[in-house]
Design an enzyme around this catalytic site. Structure first.
Site: not given
Length: 85
Positions: A15-16
């Site tokens: 994820h980010a």
């Protein structure tokens, strides 16, 4: 050229936040660093390219490193992956 495979174990996938850390780590090296998944390839220093791969938990990706410091970069990035996602 150096390469290694890594299977993502983080329950949220890449994820980010970890993708941002990975992009920052890859940018430390003079070599070009790419991640490939299912025939898609992304420049590891570009966050949005990494996010575009949509790497989920349990998926395997291949890191491809090419350049003058590829040995050092490959070893460091493999250790980084094991420690972070």
């Amino acid at each position: 050229m150096k390469s290694f495979c890594y299977t993502v174990i983080d329950e949220l996938g890449l994820h980010a936040r970890p993708a941002g850390f990975l992009a920052k780590e890859a940018a430390k090296y003079k070599s070009s660093v790419y991640v490939s998944k299912n025939e898609k390839k992304a420049d590891c220093t570009r966050l949005f390219n990494l996010m575009g791969l949509a790497i989920k938990q349990g998926e395997s990706v291949t890191f491809i490193i090419e350049g003058e410091d590829e040995g050092e970069a490959s070893a460091a990035l493999e250790a980084f992956c094991r420690n972070n996602f």
